[in-house]
Design a protein around this motif. Structure first.
Motif, short mmCIF file in Angstrom:
data_model
loop_
_atom_site.label_atom_id
_atom_site.label_comp_id
_atom_site.label_asym_id
_atom_site.label_seq_id
_atom_site.Cartn_x
_atom_site.Cartn_y
_atom_site.Cartn_z
N GLU A 85 15.86 20.26 -1.56
CA GLU A 85 15.39 19.11 -2.11
C GLU A 85 14.16 18.71 -1.96
N ALA A 86 13.70 18.63 -0.91
CA ALA A 86 12.48 18.09 -0.31
C ALA A 86 11.36 18.96 -0.98
N VAL A 87 11.57 20.18 -0.74
CA VAL A 87 10.51 21.36 -1.40
C VAL A 87 10.27 20.80 -3.06
N ALA A 88 11.48 21.07 -3.37
CA ALA A 88 11.40 20.79 -4.96
C ALA A 88 10.83 19.66 -5.45
N GLY A 131 0.74 -1.22 0.05
CA GLY A 131 0.07 -0.09 -0.05
C GLY A 131 0.86 1.20 0.05
N LEU A 132 2.14 1.20 0.09
CA LEU A 132 3.05 2.33 0.02
C LEU A 132 3.95 2.20 -1.18
N GLU A 133 4.37 3.32 -1.64
CA GLU A 133 5.13 3.54 -2.78
C GLU A 133 5.88 4.58 -2.42
N VAL A 134 7.49 4.41 -2.50
CA VAL A 134 8.35 5.44 -2.14
C VAL A 134 8.71 5.88 -3.59
N VAL A 135 8.24 7.44 -3.75
CA VAL A 135 8.53 8.08 -5.27
C VAL A 135 9.78 8.58 -5.20
N GLY A 136 10.32 9.09 -4.03
CA GLY A 136 11.67 9.62 -4.23
C GLY A 136 12.20 10.00 -2.87
N THR A 137 13.51 10.51 -2.76
CA THR A 137 14.09 10.77 -1.53
C THR A 137 14.83 12.11 -1.67
N ALA A 138 15.20 12.79 -0.76
CA ALA A 138 15.70 14.33 -0.68
C ALA A 138 16.81 14.31 0.41
N ALA A 139 17.67 14.92 0.28
CA ALA A 139 18.76 14.93 1.15
C ALA A 139 19.05 16.48 2.15
N ASP A 140 17.98 17.24 1.63
CA ASP A 140 17.94 18.51 2.45
C ASP A 140 16.61 19.15 2.15
N GLY A 141 16.27 20.26 2.80
CA GLY A 141 14.92 20.95 2.94
C GLY A 141 14.66 21.54 1.47
#
Length: 212
Positions: A38-41, A26-36
């Motif tokens: 990157e997280a917002v983008a 039921g979960l799909e990891v669509v991406g990761t980010a190394a800082d804030g």
């Protein structure tokens, strides 16, 4: 299927959590980010259902990233997963728009439950944090207290000037201190507030009403 983005500046923890969550039905990891930043983008581009967000990250901390996403991608739910459980960080994250807050060390089931609850529009906090939040609101308005009681009067004075945008040199001139003394006090402030850099200290200070 709930689409999840994991944001954390520690690669081992970030990648490990992403792999762990990817094994959950039921979960799909669509991406990761190394800082804030990157997280917002990434969250703005990918539009996940939930971002699992650390607080202490470079370039843009998790509280500020959460606040920005509340404007740029309001449909994205935020679950904060961090080492810090002090009241200042908890309430700053909640005010910024986080709907979940867990401390690292939470069991996989608790993290998954938080993600699914936030994705469904609910809010989740660890048991200890939930009790403190309930007590905070049940207590009603309290008498004003001095911000950051762990700081000395001098450290608080320097933090106030930091929050006002003053450089170390300007602080030294204003308080008639040596640059070295200011640097030492600034380092003490960072350590006591458990912040990584100047920008995070300024955010914490302004959240507490300093710097005006």
């Amino acid at each position: 299927m709930i689409r999840v983005l994991v944001a954390d500046d520690h690669p081992i923890y970030r990648d490990g959590l992403a792999v762990l969550l990817a094994t959950v039905d039921g979960l799909e990891v669509v991406g990761t980010a190394a800082d804030g930043v990157e997280a917002v983008a990434a969250a703005t581009r990918l539009q996940p259902d939930v971002v699992v967000m650390d607080v202490q990250m470079p370039r843009l901390n998790g509280v500020e990233a959460t606040r920005k996403l509340a404007t740029d991608a309001p449909g994205v739910g935020i679950v904060v997963l961090t080492m810090s459980e002090d009241d200042g960080t908890v309430f700053a994250a909640v005010r910024a728009g986080a709907r979940g807050y867990l401390v690292k060390g939470a069991e996989q089931e608790e993290i998954v439950r938080a993600i699914t609850t936030v994705a469904a529009g609910g809010a989740v906090f660890g048991a200890t944090l939930a009790l403190r939040i309930a007590e905070f609101f049940a207590a009603g308005p309290a008498a004003p207290t001095e911000a950051f009681p762990q700081l000395t009067a001098r450290e608080r004075e320097i933090l106030d000037l930091l929050a006002a945008g003053r450089s170390n040199g300007q602080i030294a001139s204003a308080l008639y201190l040596s640059p070295k003394t200011v640097r030492n006090n600034v380092s003490n402030v960072f350590a006591k507030l458990q912040v990584a850099d100047r920008s995070e200290a300024i955010v914490r200070a302004r959240e507490a009403g300093l710097g005006h």
